[in-house]
Enzyme design. Structure first.
Site, PDB file in Angstrom:
ATOM      1  CG  HIS A  68      -2.147  -0.827   1.066  1.00 30.89           C
ATOM      2  ND1 HIS A  68      -2.088  -2.197   0.904  1.00 30.89           N
ATOM      3  CD2 HIS A  68      -3.465  -0.493   1.048  1.00 30.89           C
ATOM      4  CE1 HIS A  68      -3.332  -2.671   0.802  1.00 30.89           C
ATOM      5  NE2 HIS A  68      -4.178  -1.667   0.878  1.00 30.89           N
ATOM      6  CG  HIS A 118       2.389  -3.185   6.472  1.00 34.51           C
ATOM      7  ND1 HIS A 118       3.193  -4.143   5.893  1.00 34.51           N
ATOM      8  CD2 HIS A 118       1.417  -2.916   5.573  1.00 34.51           C
ATOM      9  CE1 HIS A 118       2.715  -4.442   4.695  1.00 34.51           C
ATOM     10  NE2 HIS A 118       1.638  -3.722   4.481  1.00 34.51           N
TER      11      HIS A 118
END
Length: 358
Positions: free
Chosen positions: A118, A177
């Site tokens: 992303h 993450h």
């Protein structure tokens, strides 16, 4: 390994801090995570920019596809863990008292975590958009225009970094993450985008070149996977961990697996090549109507509306290979629609209207 465990444990502390103290911003952070979704490049950013500037739109697809391909290879090489499963398996915490990280419907990504796809996708596409916008103002020569260019430069790059930081924080907040993974993703995306600033050949690439590029990317990735599999290294290890530790099995989506992203990107690149080298593109986007603002506005509106309809097309997931084939076809259809089908329909409509008026 010890250094990495310490890096991960510090990352967990940051995630806990965000989930505890930034709860009020949960909706905004979830929204920013969606903003950073690489799929938005094909359904939102590309249709807007291609109708305004075909050079920028073409570059955007190439940067997105190559950037995501590098992201896949890096993920397979780095074997990066994701926080929501790492805290469940690590032995770094005493007495097995692992921290509790909240999960969300968009947490359970199934690929490896480093670098963040992303963050990488967001930074590369926004880098292309900012540099494209600034390329118009850099040509201004008079003193007042130079001052305006500097103000524009400061404003756009500020927006760029605000968006990247917001996307990074959102990905850390949802525990998908670690902080170092999103930082690596941002700078990797910038490097890929900058490389394509000096690659003008993509603007004149033939359909054969698109097909060759697709084959190279697919064969290299598949070959890399098979070679490591022969060495008893399973590159799909992360899928098993995601299925094991995701709080809700319904949050596991085959669309987030490594090969799903690869197939989706190869389809988009093939669709772009097919569209740009089609007769419909030449007749519409290279004709006299292409310079008209009304033509471009109609193309943008029709493209965005049509691509939203693709979201209602649900690909069956019960057979993995069928899913990949249909995903490739759907991804190829999106740029083909933007580049050739919609402009040709708008061009035909405008030509018919002109004939009636005459």
């Amino acid at each position: 390994s010890i250094k990495m465990d310490l890096l991960h444990s510090n990352g967990v502390l940051i995630i806990q801090h965000l989930q505890r103290d930034y709860r009020a911003y949960q909706d905004f952070l979830n929204f920013m995570s969606h903003v950073g979704d690489p799929r938005n490049i094909f359904s939102i950013y590309f249709p807007l920019w291609f109708q305004l500037n075909q050079v920028v739109g073409t570059k955007m697809i190439w940067v997105a596809v190559i950037g995501d391909w590098f992201n896949l290879i890096f993920k397979w090489i780095l074997f990066g863990h994701r926080p929501y499963w790492w805290v469940q398996e690590t032995m770094i915490y005493p007495n097995q008292s692992s921290p509790c990280l909240e999960q969300f419907p968009i947490t359970c990504e199934t690929g490896p975590g480093s670098p963040s796809g992303h963050a990488m996708g967001s930074s590369c596409v926004w880098y292309v958009m900012v540099t494209a916008a600034l390329s118009y103002t850099v040509r201004w020569k008079d003193k007042s225009a130079i001052t305006l260019h500097r103000l524009t430069w400061s404003f756009l790059w500020s927006v760029f970094w605000i968006i990247q930081i917001s996307v990074c924080i959102s990905r850390v907040f949802i525990a998908t993450h670690f902080p170092h993974q999103v930082i690596l993703g941002v700078f990797a995306g910038i490097l890929v985008a900058e490389a394509f600033e000096h690659t003008p050949a993509i603007q004149t690439a033939s359909l054969r070149m698109y097909i060759k590029t697709n084959l190279f990317l697919f064969i290299f990735a598949l070959g890399f996977y098979l070679v490591l599999k022969l060495l008893d290294i399973d590159l799909l290890w992360s899928v098993l961990k995601a299925k094991k530790w995701c709080a809700n099995p319904d949050w596991i989506n085959i669309d987030t697996t490594p090969f799903a992203g690869l197939v989706r990107n190869l389809g988009a690149l093939f669709g772009l090549g097919l569209g740009i080298n089609s007769e419909m593109f030449i007749l519409s986007c290279k004709g006299k109507n292409s310079c008209k603002i009304s033509f471009r506005i109609l193309c943008i509106a029709a493209s965005l509306a049509t691509l939203q309809l693709y979201n209602f097309v649900k690909i069956p997931t019960h057979t993995e290979y069928l899913f990949y084939i249909l995903s490739f076809c759907k991804s190829a259809a999106m740029p083909l629609t933007v580049v050739a089908l919609v402009p040709y329909c708008v061009h035909s409509l405008m030509r018919t209207t002109e004939k009636k008026l005459n």
